[in-house]
Design a protein around this motif. Structure first.
Motif, short mmCIF file in Angstrom:
data_model
loop_
_atom_site.label_atom_id
_atom_site.label_comp_id
_atom_site.label_asym_id
_atom_site.label_seq_id
_atom_site.Cartn_x
_atom_site.Cartn_y
_atom_site.Cartn_z
N PRO A 238 0.92 -10.61 -12.45
CA PRO A 238 0.70 -9.36 -13.21
C PRO A 238 0.36 -8.19 -12.07
N ASP A 239 -0.07 -8.32 -10.99
CA ASP A 239 -0.38 -7.38 -10.27
C ASP A 239 0.63 -7.04 -9.15
N HIS A 240 1.49 -7.89 -8.82
CA HIS A 240 2.53 -7.85 -7.83
C HIS A 240 3.85 -8.29 -8.23
N TYR A 241 4.79 -7.49 -8.84
CA TYR A 241 6.12 -8.16 -9.12
C TYR A 241 7.14 -6.89 -9.09
N THR A 242 8.12 -7.46 -9.27
CA THR A 242 9.38 -6.43 -9.61
C THR A 242 10.56 -6.92 -10.08
N TYR A 243 11.37 -6.70 -10.88
CA TYR A 243 12.74 -6.99 -10.96
C TYR A 243 13.74 -5.75 -10.70
N LEU A 244 14.38 -6.06 -9.56
CA LEU A 244 15.25 -4.99 -9.25
C LEU A 244 16.70 -5.49 -9.31
N VAL A 270 -0.14 -12.21 1.83
CA VAL A 270 0.61 -12.82 0.73
C VAL A 270 0.04 -14.24 0.66
N THR A 271 -0.53 -14.53 -0.38
CA THR A 271 -1.20 -16.04 -0.48
C THR A 271 -0.27 -16.94 -1.39
N ILE A 295 3.90 -16.89 3.14
CA ILE A 295 2.45 -17.31 2.65
C ILE A 295 1.80 -16.88 4.23
N GLY A 296 0.76 -16.40 3.81
CA GLY A 296 -0.35 -16.28 5.15
C GLY A 296 -0.07 -14.90 5.86
N ARG A 297 1.17 -14.35 5.53
CA ARG A 297 1.53 -13.13 6.31
C ARG A 297 1.28 -11.87 5.75
N THR A 298 1.08 -10.96 6.84
CA THR A 298 1.06 -9.60 6.04
C THR A 298 2.10 -9.12 5.55
N ALA A 299 2.10 -8.24 4.49
CA ALA A 299 3.10 -7.96 3.56
C ALA A 299 3.86 -6.88 4.34
N ALA A 335 12.89 -4.96 -2.74
CA ALA A 335 11.99 -5.59 -3.96
C ALA A 335 10.62 -6.10 -3.55
N LEU A 336 10.70 -6.72 -2.18
CA LEU A 336 9.27 -6.95 -2.16
C LEU A 336 8.24 -5.95 -1.72
N GLY A 337 8.99 -4.84 -1.13
CA GLY A 337 8.15 -3.41 -0.82
C GLY A 337 7.89 -2.94 -2.32
N MET A 338 8.59 -3.19 -3.21
CA MET A 338 8.12 -2.54 -4.68
C MET A 338 7.25 -3.37 -5.26
N ALA A 339 7.40 -4.89 -5.09
CA ALA A 339 6.28 -5.48 -5.86
C ALA A 339 4.79 -5.35 -5.28
N ILE A 340 4.73 -4.80 -3.98
CA ILE A 340 3.33 -4.58 -3.38
C ILE A 340 2.97 -3.18 -3.91
N ASN A 341 3.85 -2.30 -3.80
CA ASN A 341 3.49 -1.03 -3.99
C ASN A 341 3.66 -0.68 -5.40
#
Ligand SMILES: Cc1cc2nc3c(=O)[nH]c(=O)nc-3n(C[C@H](O)[C@H](O)[C@H](O)COP(=O)(O)OP(=O)(O)OC[C@H]3O[C@@H](n4cnc5c(N)ncnc54)[C@H](O)[C@@H]3O)c2cc1C
Ligand code: SF4
Length: 349
Positions: A238-244, A270-271, A295-299, A335-341
């Motif tokens: 619920p905190d970091h998602y998107t459907y592009l 990212v966990t 996984i384990g990388r900065t976004a 989409a990954l950028g949008m999910a984070i932001n």
């Protein structure tokens, strides 16, 4: 239109029994896809089993923290359900990107999973189509010439991944049309099914199939089985998602490419990551190895690009749709950028 008889059972066992009866019987739920296909003689059932009176129209919380969506709950009621909005906003967003308000009021969760491809050649019985033509006693199609109109034709909306059979031949390049199924794939949903042999569950990733040399089969459900519910696991991102969803018009159009993303973050790291693509293959496209790269990388963008490359590995264009390979990679990074932001997501950017 081909003549058909009609039944309206009120019990699940009765519905399954009806389907196992005469040849070419077919369930009808909202009817928003099946009736269109019947009008153009692509589907020709002898008997329609109307399942709208079955008691499969509730959304229930599960003891494990998940949610069970009845197969007959409409797409609109699912998308606007408070628990879906709060815990699985990715699913709400995907459903609301599809069709129109009127259609979503009729379309059901079960029917959405089994809507058929939007390949133009599939709908035109004068054109060659292996999916329509390859006849099977359990299938109700079989009209028109064999071949694939799209392969050498106008294939702008067609698949770029998973099109080859094991011997390297290509029989069908259709894409799976459902937006909801793409979000369900990222969420790792489980499909509850019942049939004459009892109940079973199917992971969403195993529900739809690649065309191989049998493109007439869209999915792995047996012809006498009914979907009763879709189970969502507790993790809904619920905190970091998107459907592009990228398409030719901004509403009322199917995806050229879509990306469902769900992430868990610890600060900037990212966990947990889930990604599924729509509009690129005969089924929603997911590749867990690509998700592991995050996984384990900065976004950051530099870590997103390898994920896009990994997801599109082996992609093949057929002329008019070759642009999708690059489009999909860019869509994944965006989409990954949008999910984070969160701000970007809410602006729909
Ligand atoms: C103009 C238009 C635009 C659209 N745009 C989009 C879009 O952008 N994105 C998108 O995802 N969708 C889109 N749709 C498709 C729409 O979402 C589907 O038609 C709808 O979800 C199908 O649900 P239904 O209940 O009406 O299915 P029906 O038409 O009743 O049935 C579809 C199929 O599912 C089978 N079936 C139904 N219920 C069950 C069950 N419980 N168990 C087993 N089999 C079952 C039926 O036998 C049939 O084969 C669009 C449709 C139209 C007409
Ligand atoms: S892509 Fe598939 S559905 Fe479309 S014409 Fe070819 S065989 Fe038929």
């Amino acid at each position: 239109m081909h003549p058909f008889s009609y039944a309206r059972p009120t019990e699940v066992t009765e519905a399954v029994h009806e389907l196992a009866g005469p040849a070419r019987a077919k369930f009808i739920a909202g009817g928003t896809n099946l009736l269109d296909l019947m009008k153009v003689n692509v589907e020709q059932p002898n008997r329609l089993i109307d399942i709208n009176r079955l008691p499969l129209n509730t959304i229930d919380e599960l003891d494990n923290g998940g949610l069970r969506l009845g197969a007959l709950v409409t797409n609109a009621d699912t998308a606007y359900h408070p628990l879906v909005e709060q815990r699985y906003p990715l699913l709400s967003q995907a459903i609301l990107s599809a069709a129109s308000a009127q259609l979503r009021n009729m379309a059901t969760n079960g029917g959405n999973l089994f809507q058929r491809t939007r390949c133009y050649y599939f709908y035109d019985t004068a054109m060659p189509c292996n999916k329509r033509q390859m006849h099977h006693s359990d299938q109700i199609t079989g009209t028109g010439p064999a071949g694939c109109g799209a392969l050498g034709g106008y294939n702008r909306i067609h698949a770029i991944l998973g099109t080859e059979a094991s011997d390297g031949t290509v029989h069908c390049i259709a894409t799976h049309p459902s937006d909801m199924a793409v979000a369900l794939t990222a969420l790792d949903a489980t499909i509850h099914v019942t049939g004459p042999n009892g109940d079973r569950t199917v992971p969403i990733g195993n529900l739809h199939r690649l065309p191989g040399s049998e493109p007439q089969f869209d999915h792995t459900l047996r012809p006498d089985e009914l979907v009763t519910a879709i189970e969502l696991p507790p993790q809904g991102f619920p905190d970091h998602y998107t459907y592009l969803k990228l398409r030719d018009r901004s509403s009322y159009a199917f995806a050229l490419v879509s990306v469902a993303v769900g992430l868990e973050m610890d600060g900037d790291v990212v966990t947990n990551a889930r990604l599924a693509l729509g509009g690129v293959a005969h089924k929603p496209w997911r590749k867990p190895e690509a998700e592991q790269l995050l996984i384990g990388r900065t976004a950051t963008r530099e870590h997103f690009q390898p994920v896009a490359e990994a997801l599109l590995e082996g992609a093949v264009g057929y002329g008019h749709n070759t642009f999708k390979i690059d489009l999909a990679k860019r869509a994944i990074v965006r989409a990954l950028g949008m999910a984070i932001n969160k701000e970007k997501r809410e602006e729909g950017e």
